[in-house]
Design an enzyme around this catalytic site. Structure first.
Site, PDB file in Angstrom:
ATOM      1  N   HIS A 188      58.107  47.101   8.986  1.00  0.00           N
ATOM      2  CA  HIS A 188      57.078  47.935   9.601  1.00  0.00           C
ATOM      3  C   HIS A 188      57.052  49.291   8.906  1.00  0.00           C
ATOM      4  CE1 HIS A 188      54.711  50.168  12.554  1.00  0.00           C
ATOM      5  NE2 HIS A 188      55.602  51.137  12.403  1.00  0.00           N
TER       6      HIS A 188
ATOM      7  N   ARG B 126      52.887  52.564   3.112  1.00  0.00           N
ATOM      8  CA  ARG B 126      51.967  51.453   3.378  1.00  0.00           C
ATOM      9  C   ARG B 126      51.679  50.683   2.088  1.00  0.00           C
ATOM     10  NH1 ARG B 126      51.271  49.542   8.502  1.00  0.00           N
ATOM     11  NH2 ARG B 126      49.311  48.636   7.762  1.00  0.00           N
TER      12      ARG B 126
ATOM     13  N   LYS C 124      62.437  44.579  10.207  1.00  0.00           N
ATOM     14  CA  LYS C 124      62.262  43.741  11.399  1.00  0.00           C
ATOM     15  C   LYS C 124      63.376  42.684  11.469  1.00  0.00           C
ATOM     16  CE  LYS C 124      57.207  44.301  11.657  1.00  0.00           C
ATOM     17  NZ  LYS C 124      55.928  43.559  11.554  1.00  0.00           N
TER      18      LYS C 124
ATOM     19  N   TYR D 131      53.747  48.902  20.050  1.00  0.00           N
ATOM     20  CA  TYR D 131      52.599  48.026  19.774  1.00  0.00           C
ATOM     21  C   TYR D 131      51.548  48.093  20.878  1.00  0.00           C
ATOM     22  CZ  TYR D 131      55.017  45.948  15.733  1.00  0.00           C
ATOM     23  OH  TYR D 131      55.627  45.736  14.514  1.00  0.00           O
TER      24      TYR D 131
ATOM     25  N   THR E 293      49.337  43.396   5.633  1.00  0.00           N
ATOM     26  CA  THR E 293      49.958  42.845   6.850  1.00  0.00           C
ATOM     27  C   THR E 293      50.201  41.337   6.717  1.00  0.00           C
ATOM     28  OG1 THR E 293      48.826  44.505   8.186  1.00  0.00           O
ATOM     29  CG2 THR E 293      49.655  42.551   9.345  1.00  0.00           C
TER      30      THR E 293
ATOM     31  N   ARG F  74      56.359  43.022   1.241  1.00  0.00           N
ATOM     32  CA  ARG F  74      55.902  41.770   1.854  1.00  0.00           C
ATOM     33  C   ARG F  74      55.521  40.749   0.791  1.00  0.00           C
ATOM     34  NH1 ARG F  74      52.427  44.978   6.501  1.00  0.00           N
ATOM     35  NH2 ARG F  74      54.017  44.973   8.137  1.00  0.00           N
TER      36      ARG F  74
HETATM   37  N1  UDP Z   1      50.842  40.302  13.570  1.00  0.00           N
HETATM   38  C1  UDP Z   1      50.860  38.936  13.762  1.00  0.00           C
HETATM   39  N2  UDP Z   1      49.675  38.234  13.643  1.00  0.00           N
HETATM   40  C2  UDP Z   1      48.501  38.844  13.342  1.00  0.00           C
HETATM   41  C3  UDP Z   1      48.493  40.245  13.153  1.00  0.00           C
HETATM   42  C4  UDP Z   1      49.677  40.948  13.265  1.00  0.00           C
HETATM   43  O1  UDP Z   1      51.897  38.356  14.039  1.00  0.00           O
HETATM   44  O2  UDP Z   1      47.474  38.153  13.243  1.00  0.00           O
HETATM   45  C5  UDP Z   1      52.091  41.074  13.699  1.00  0.00           C
HETATM   46  C6  UDP Z   1      52.742  41.371  12.358  1.00  0.00           C
HETATM   47  O3  UDP Z   1      54.162  41.340  12.545  1.00  0.00           O
HETATM   48  C7  UDP Z   1      52.269  42.780  12.097  1.00  0.00           C
HETATM   49  C8  UDP Z   1      52.320  43.370  13.499  1.00  0.00           C
HETATM   50  O4  UDP Z   1      51.836  42.314  14.320  1.00  0.00           O
HETATM   51  O5  UDP Z   1      53.124  43.442  11.173  1.00  0.00           O
HETATM   52  C9  UDP Z   1      51.520  44.629  13.721  1.00  0.00           C
HETATM   53  O6  UDP Z   1      50.193  44.398  13.344  1.00  0.00           O
HETATM   54  P1  UDP Z   1      49.411  45.507  12.530  1.00  0.00           P
HETATM   55  O7  UDP Z   1      47.985  45.086  12.470  1.00  0.00           O
HETATM   56  O8  UDP Z   1      49.726  46.862  13.069  1.00  0.00           O
HETATM   57  O9  UDP Z   1      50.018  45.324  11.056  1.00  0.00           O
HETATM   58  P2  UDP Z   1      51.029  46.256  10.200  1.00  0.00           P
HETATM   59  O10 UDP Z   1      50.717  47.690  10.545  1.00  0.00           O
HETATM   60  O11 UDP Z   1      52.434  45.862  10.572  1.00  0.00           O
HETATM   61  O12 UDP Z   1      50.719  45.930   8.772  1.00  0.00           O
HETATM   62 MG    MG Z   2      50.494  48.653  12.370  1.00  0.00          MG
END
Ligand code: UDP
Ligand code: MG
Length: 162
Positions: free
Chosen positions: A126, A96, A20, A60, A102, A113
């Site tokens: 991502h 993952r 990202k 998204y 996340t 992360r």
């Molecule tokens: N995100 C955020 N705040 C939140 C949840 C998600 O800013 O409370 C952002 C974060 O960059 C995350 C992305 O949205 O990676 C996509 O969310 P997802 O739940 O799909 O998480 P990921 O698959 O990236 O772990």
């Molecule tokens: Mg996701």
């Protein structure tokens, strides 16, 4: 290298990984690539781009009603990303696990992360969260002629002769 018969069955699973904008700004592209290569996965596509909002909106789409969605799109548009397609056994699930939770605060040390970020809204990387999602995301980010089917041909020291 294909395992000989009797070994585990071989899959050609693929996933979409993206460094990202914060990962690019922090010069973490190489660190991310290194972790996927060391794990044994195969890079079959890679490009740097300023992600268009059309791609981000589709990428998204499931999050469009979330309160953080506008900030997420603005973050993802704040600079270039590096999109990659990695291939290998169970690569979706493994990726993952490698990227971690996340919310970076909850991400285990040893994950990308967990090692490189501290906040959910700036979490570096991502990776697709399912095989079906990976197929959808790979088609969204890459043209089929941007993916390279290359074979392992044994360029390691044990295969060289004097
Ligand atoms: N995100 C955020 N705040 C939140 C949840 C998600 O800013 O409370 C952002 C974060 O960059 C995350 C992305 O949205 O990676 C996509 O969310 P997802 O739940 O799909 O998480 P990921 O698959 O990236 O772990
Ligand atoms: Mg996701």
């Amino acid at each position: 290298v294909r395992p000989s018969s009797g070994g585990p069955s071989w899959t050609q699973e693929r996933t979409l990984v993206a460094v990202k904008p914060d990962g690019v700004q922090r010069r973490l592209i190489g660190a991310v690539i290194q972790r996927f290569e060391r794990r044994g996965f195969k890079l079959v596509g890679m490009k740097m781009l300023q992600a268009p909002e059309s791609i981000l909106a589709e990428h998204y789409q499931d999050l469009q009603r979330k309160p953080f969605y506008p900030a997420l799109i603005s973050y993802m548009s704040s600079g270039p990303v590096v999109a990659m397609v990695w291939e290998g056994y169970n690569v979706v699930r493994a990726s993952r696990a490698m990227i971690g939770h996340t919310d970076s605060t909850e991400a285990a040390p040893g994950t990308i992360r967990g090692d490189f970020s501290i906040h959910i809204s700036r979490n570096i990387i991502h990776a697709s969260d399912s095989v079906e999602g990976a197929q959808r995301e790979i088609q969204l980010w890459f043209q089929s002629n941007e993916l390279v089917n290359w074979a392992d041909v044994g360029h390691h020291s044990s295969s060289y002769q004097a």
